[in-house]
Design a protein around this motif. Structure first.
Motif, PDB file in Angstrom:
ATOM      1  N   ILE A 172      10.887   2.081  -0.231  1.00  0.00           N
ATOM      2  CA  ILE A 172      10.187   0.731  -0.602  1.00  0.00           C
ATOM      3  C   ILE A 172      10.925   0.264   0.006  1.00  0.00           C
ATOM      4  N   GLY A 173      10.998  -1.467   1.104  1.00  0.00           N
ATOM      5  CA  GLY A 173      10.705  -1.888   2.919  1.00  0.00           C
ATOM      6  C   GLY A 173      11.465  -2.904   1.917  1.00  0.00           C
ATOM      7  N   THR A 174      12.547  -3.118   2.579  1.00  0.00           N
ATOM      8  CA  THR A 174      13.380  -5.092   2.716  1.00  0.00           C
ATOM      9  C   THR A 174      13.897  -5.642   3.831  1.00  0.00           C
ATOM     10  N   SER A 175      13.506  -6.494   3.539  1.00  0.00           N
ATOM     11  CA  SER A 175      14.365  -6.625   4.232  1.00  0.00           C
ATOM     12  C   SER A 175      14.908  -8.288   4.315  1.00  0.00           C
ATOM     13  N   ASP A 176      16.007  -9.035   5.633  1.00  0.00           N
ATOM     14  CA  ASP A 176      17.510  -9.168   5.031  1.00  0.00           C
ATOM     15  C   ASP A 176      17.212 -10.436   4.971  1.00  0.00           C
ATOM     16  N   ASN A 177      16.122 -10.775   6.150  1.00  0.00           N
ATOM     17  CA  ASN A 177      15.650 -12.759   5.439  1.00  0.00           C
ATOM     18  C   ASN A 177      14.186 -12.644   5.754  1.00  0.00           C
ATOM     19  N   GLN A 178      14.089 -12.603   4.223  1.00  0.00           N
ATOM     20  CA  GLN A 178      12.374 -13.201   4.322  1.00  0.00           C
ATOM     21  C   GLN A 178      12.113 -14.301   4.779  1.00  0.00           C
ATOM     22  N   GLU A 179      12.579 -15.346   5.384  1.00  0.00           N
ATOM     23  CA  GLU A 179      12.461 -16.996   5.693  1.00  0.00           C
ATOM     24  C   GLU A 179      12.134 -16.435   7.944  1.00  0.00           C
ATOM     25  N   VAL A 180      12.147 -14.852   7.761  1.00  0.00           N
ATOM     26  CA  VAL A 180      11.563 -14.428   9.687  1.00  0.00           C
ATOM     27  C   VAL A 180      11.113 -13.465   9.585  1.00  0.00           C
ATOM     28  N   VAL A 181      10.972 -12.311   8.140  1.00  0.00           N
ATOM     29  CA  VAL A 181       9.750 -11.549   7.973  1.00  0.00           C
ATOM     30  C   VAL A 181       9.451 -11.330   6.315  1.00  0.00           C
ATOM     31  N   GLU A 182       7.816 -11.188   6.506  1.00  0.00           N
ATOM     32  CA  GLU A 182       8.132 -10.379   5.336  1.00  0.00           C
ATOM     33  C   GLU A 182       7.746  -9.010   5.124  1.00  0.00           C
ATOM     34  N   VAL A 183       7.817  -8.060   4.056  1.00  0.00           N
ATOM     35  CA  VAL A 183       7.758  -6.699   4.126  1.00  0.00           C
ATOM     36  C   VAL A 183       6.462  -6.516   2.886  1.00  0.00           C
ATOM     37  N   SER A 184       5.606  -5.515   2.825  1.00  0.00           N
ATOM     38  CA  SER A 184       4.673  -5.242   1.827  1.00  0.00           C
ATOM     39  C   SER A 184       4.251  -3.944   1.916  1.00  0.00           C
ATOM     40  N   ARG A 185       3.561  -3.995   0.947  1.00  0.00           N
ATOM     41  CA  ARG A 185       3.488  -2.503   1.122  1.00  0.00           C
ATOM     42  C   ARG A 185       1.737  -2.870   1.232  1.00  0.00           C
ATOM     43  N   GLN A 186       0.896  -1.751   1.754  1.00  0.00           N
ATOM     44  CA  GLN A 186      -0.228  -1.754   2.116  1.00  0.00           C
ATOM     45  C   GLN A 186      -0.864  -1.648   1.081  1.00  0.00           C
ATOM     46  N   GLN A 187      -2.091  -2.326   0.345  1.00  0.00           N
ATOM     47  CA  GLN A 187      -2.325  -2.335  -0.931  1.00  0.00           C
ATOM     48  C   GLN A 187      -4.031  -1.650  -0.183  1.00  0.00           C
ATOM     49  N   LEU A 188      -4.372   0.146  -0.860  1.00  0.00           N
ATOM     50  CA  LEU A 188      -5.437   0.418  -0.545  1.00  0.00           C
ATOM     51  C   LEU A 188      -6.203   0.193  -2.346  1.00  0.00           C
ATOM     52  N   ALA A 189      -7.272   0.302  -2.069  1.00  0.00           N
ATOM     53  CA  ALA A 189      -8.605   0.791  -3.670  1.00  0.00           C
ATOM     54  C   ALA A 189      -7.939   1.991  -3.527  1.00  0.00           C
ATOM     55  N   PRO A 190      -8.026   1.885  -5.386  1.00  0.00           N
ATOM     56  CA  PRO A 190      -6.971   2.586  -6.189  1.00  0.00           C
ATOM     57  C   PRO A 190      -8.749   3.790  -6.259  1.00  0.00           C
ATOM     58  N   ALA A 191      -8.378   5.354  -6.049  1.00  0.00           N
ATOM     59  CA  ALA A 191      -9.010   6.697  -5.941  1.00  0.00           C
ATOM     60  C   ALA A 191      -9.362   6.263  -7.363  1.00  0.00           C
ATOM     61  N   VAL A 192      -9.948   7.197  -7.748  1.00  0.00           N
ATOM     62  CA  VAL A 192     -10.468   7.346  -9.252  1.00  0.00           C
ATOM     63  C   VAL A 192      -9.842   7.308 -10.220  1.00  0.00           C
ATOM     64  N   ASP A 193      -9.223   8.767  -9.814  1.00  0.00           N
ATOM     65  CA  ASP A 193      -7.573   9.162 -10.867  1.00  0.00           C
ATOM     66  C   ASP A 193      -6.270   8.336 -10.508  1.00  0.00           C
ATOM     67  N   THR A 194      -6.714   6.780 -11.023  1.00  0.00           N
ATOM     68  CA  THR A 194      -5.164   6.087 -11.008  1.00  0.00           C
ATOM     69  C   THR A 194      -3.954   6.678 -11.424  1.00  0.00           C
ATOM     70  N   LEU A 195      -3.629   7.046 -12.693  1.00  0.00           N
ATOM     71  CA  LEU A 195      -2.542   8.025 -12.766  1.00  0.00           C
ATOM     72  C   LEU A 195      -2.034   9.546 -12.027  1.00  0.00           C
ATOM     73  N   ASN A 196      -3.239   9.707 -10.834  1.00  0.00           N
ATOM     74  CA  ASN A 196      -2.784  10.873 -10.196  1.00  0.00           C
ATOM     75  C   ASN A 196      -1.767  10.702  -9.475  1.00  0.00           C
ATOM     76  N   ARG A 197      -0.251  10.807  -9.019  1.00  0.00           N
ATOM     77  CA  ARG A 197       1.112  10.345  -8.334  1.00  0.00           C
ATOM     78  C   ARG A 197       1.369  10.955  -7.347  1.00  0.00           C
ATOM     79  N   ASN A 198       0.487  12.570  -6.790  1.00  0.00           N
ATOM     80  CA  ASN A 198       0.284  13.452  -5.705  1.00  0.00           C
ATOM     81  C   ASN A 198      -0.669  13.183  -4.435  1.00  0.00           C
ATOM     82  N   ASN A 199       0.566  11.727  -3.986  1.00  0.00           N
ATOM     83  CA  ASN A 199       0.233  11.200  -2.733  1.00  0.00           C
ATOM     84  C   ASN A 199       0.706  11.411  -1.885  1.00  0.00           C
ATOM     85  N   SER A 200       0.458  12.419  -0.828  1.00  0.00           N
ATOM     86  CA  SER A 200       0.870  13.211  -0.206  1.00  0.00           C
ATOM     87  C   SER A 200       0.512  12.890   1.342  1.00  0.00           C
TER      88      SER A 200
END
Length: 142
Positions: free
Chosen positions: A71-99
């Motif tokens: 997880i990524g967090t900013s202590d001041n979101q008015e200055v910096v926003e942090v987000s996770r890059q969203q990639l297109a889902p793979a065919v098996d979206t339940l697979n949690r083996n993200n190496s």
């Protein structure tokens, strides 16, 4: 009457030294607790400069076993926003083996400085997790 005065004086001295010892123990425990809760004290720390509106990507190695999340967090979101890059889902979206690495985006919102903390915590767990890396992000005008 002199022996009783000496005896009460020794009792007061013992009480005073015990009270001082107790305050020292409580003070030490308090300092230790503050340090454990302070996320900036763990993990590697880096500096980063971005302009207002600019987005920089940060890549962190992932464990890939599906038992924890980054997880990524900013202590001041008015200055910096942090987000996770969203990639297109793979065919098996339940697979949690993200190496592969976890990619986050840091966006400069307004001029200033913010601390961004990346931490690993168990899936569905509470708390802030184990700090992996900290960035001191300085946002400048274009």
């Amino acid at each position: 009457m002199a022996p009783s005065t000496t005896s009460s004086r020794n009792g007061f001295t013992w009480f005073k030294s015990s009270a001082n010892l107790m305050w020292l123990i409580l003070f030490t425990a308090g300092i230790s607790a503050c340090n454990k809760n302070n996320q900036m004290s763990s993990g590697s720390q880096k500096k980063l400069q971005v302009s207002v509106g600019e987005i920089k990507e940060i890549s962190l190695p992932g464990r890939g076993d599906g038992t924890s999340e980054l997880i990524g967090t900013s202590d001041n979101q008015e200055v910096v926003e942090v987000s996770r890059q969203q990639l297109a889902p793979a065919v098996d979206t339940l697979n949690r083996n993200n190496s592969g690495p976890a990619v986050f985006q840091i966006k400069g919102v307004t001029v200033g400085t913010a601390n961004v903390v990346f931490a690993k915590k168990p899936l569905g767990g509470s708390g802030s997790g184990e700090v992996m890396r900290t960035y001191v992000v300085q946002v400048k005008s274009k």
